[in-house]
Scaffold this active site. Sequence first.
Site, PDB file in Angstrom:
ATOM      1  N   SER A 249     -52.968  29.025 -15.523  1.00 25.99           N
ATOM      2  CA  SER A 249     -52.777  27.670 -16.024  1.00 25.99           C
ATOM      3  C   SER A 249     -51.313  27.457 -16.366  1.00 25.99           C
ATOM      4  CB  SER A 249     -53.626  27.444 -17.272  1.00 25.99           C
ATOM      5  OG  SER A 249     -53.045  28.134 -18.364  1.00 25.99           O
ATOM      6  N   LYS A 250     -51.005  26.240 -16.783  1.00 22.26           N
ATOM      7  CA  LYS A 250     -49.622  25.888 -17.148  1.00 22.26           C
ATOM      8  C   LYS A 250     -49.052  26.871 -18.158  1.00 22.26           C
ATOM      9  CE  LYS A 250     -48.628  21.355 -15.676  1.00 22.26           C
ATOM     10  NZ  LYS A 250     -49.821  20.460 -15.641  1.00 22.26           N
ATOM     11  N   ARG A 251     -49.944  27.387 -19.017  1.00 22.13           N
ATOM     12  CA  ARG A 251     -49.477  28.306 -20.056  1.00 22.13           C
ATOM     13  C   ARG A 251     -48.898  29.600 -19.465  1.00 22.13           C
ATOM     14  NH1 ARG A 251     -54.453  28.899 -22.814  1.00 22.13           N
ATOM     15  NH2 ARG A 251     -55.075  27.130 -21.556  1.00 22.13           N
ATOM     16  N   GLY A 253     -46.788  29.702 -17.366  1.00 18.40           N
ATOM     17  CA  GLY A 253     -45.398  29.447 -16.992  1.00 18.40           C
ATOM     18  C   GLY A 253     -45.311  28.901 -15.583  1.00 18.40           C
TER      19      GLY A 253
END
Length: 478
Positions: A249-251, A253
């Site tokens: 996911s976006k988390r 990076g």
Amino acid sequence: MTVRVRIAPSPTGNLHIGTARTAVFNWLFAHHHGGKFILRIEDTDLERSRPEYTDNILAGLRWLGLNWDEGPFFQSQRLDLYKTAVKKLLDQGLAYRCYTTPEELEALREAQKAKGEAPRYDNRHRNLTPEQEAAFQAEGRSFVIRFKIDDDREIVWNDLVRDKMVWRGSDLGGDMVIARASADGIGQPLYNFVVVVDDIDMQITHVIRGEDHIANTAKQILLYEALGAAAPVFAHSPLILNMDGRKLSKRDGVTSISDFQKLGFTAEALVNYMTLLGWSPPDSTQEIFTLEGAAKEFSFERVNKAGAKFDWAKLDWLNSQYIHNMPVDKLTDLLIPVWQEAGYNLEARERPWLEQLVALIGPSLTRLVEAVEMSKLFFSDTVELSEEGSKQLQQEGASAVLSAILAALENQPEFTEAIAQEIIKQVVKQQNVKKGLVMRSLRVALTGDVHGPDLIQSWLLLNHLGLDKARLNQAISL
Ligand code: GLU
């Protein structure tokens, strides 16, 4: 039957690695079967869609070599088609206007929660009389259009990855919303509906997409039926997971293709890596593929059901393989923009010189951007002296060695590899020192450090720019 597949990204963000991998599988499948790969931009969500994301998606697909045969088609330009289809379902009594207010829906959800039930619409407006409808309209209520889903319907399909899939109508949350309110009473059609209308219109034979769409597939199969069309074959590819086994996911990076590009991955390595994210070739020892090569072997029989872990070390390894096997000419073309981006002045550097530099550092590169640091000393006027380098220059005899090299250089009308070797040999003899001292001192004088690329080649490059004498002088004066 000609195979027709599509990639249908929503331009609500940059091209995501998951979407790109789905595009890869579609491309491979199309090319394996001599079929068509179609690009459709799903920009029905007007609030979140942005033209710059569309640009990023198109550029990313092109960069990866995932060329499409038809499109891009834009859903925002096809609204009439969707509205006609909504109207058809309304006229046939397969869909209806639902006037339930957000507050009523909230109360319904709360009541279901209190009873420990999963939230679902209770189909309360399925059979409104014209009088009831008129009354709701008079109240000023707005509506959504819902498609009827019978609870006891069984939905079955043979997924190319997940085999036999069975869903029940009751799993789908009640009659589904296919359009939101709009002034013309037909509504603003929503994702699950327009996808089906488009896939029918574009004669898509196989829908290949991520596993996160499985519940949509169950709903969409009912829509195909209602619209009088045969459903395509479905293949749900496994999700991409991070190293902890969670959905990437976006988390995590870096997730967009343009980010990978900025990090210095080559398109060939990245597309090769994505091919292996969930698929394995019949010869499982083979790891390096072109898209065309993988297409010959590709089938869903060898696509895993389990999620595919994203492995940076493997991607780095593949990238280094591509860089190391690339012709110098091509690698130079790729590195020029990297150097420019770093602000290096390329004006005074001729192409043959650049290629010589690339030949020197190329074999040490894993990612293209590493060329910035690795070639810094060839683009700056001065050298940065490392601690070890500084110690080396203080060694006994180092300064005399450098002076002797400088003196020998003065007498050379031209400079070649052979002459460089000869100078070193002479200085060793004349100064009566070990060759190691000469090599190390020379390296530090020219590059500032005791480690680095091949010394003679580095010297040739610097000499060509007329930088070697100045650096020797500077080191002697320290
Ligand atoms: N627009 C959808 C997405 O970006 C694609 C849906 C589909 O492939 O059917 O996830």
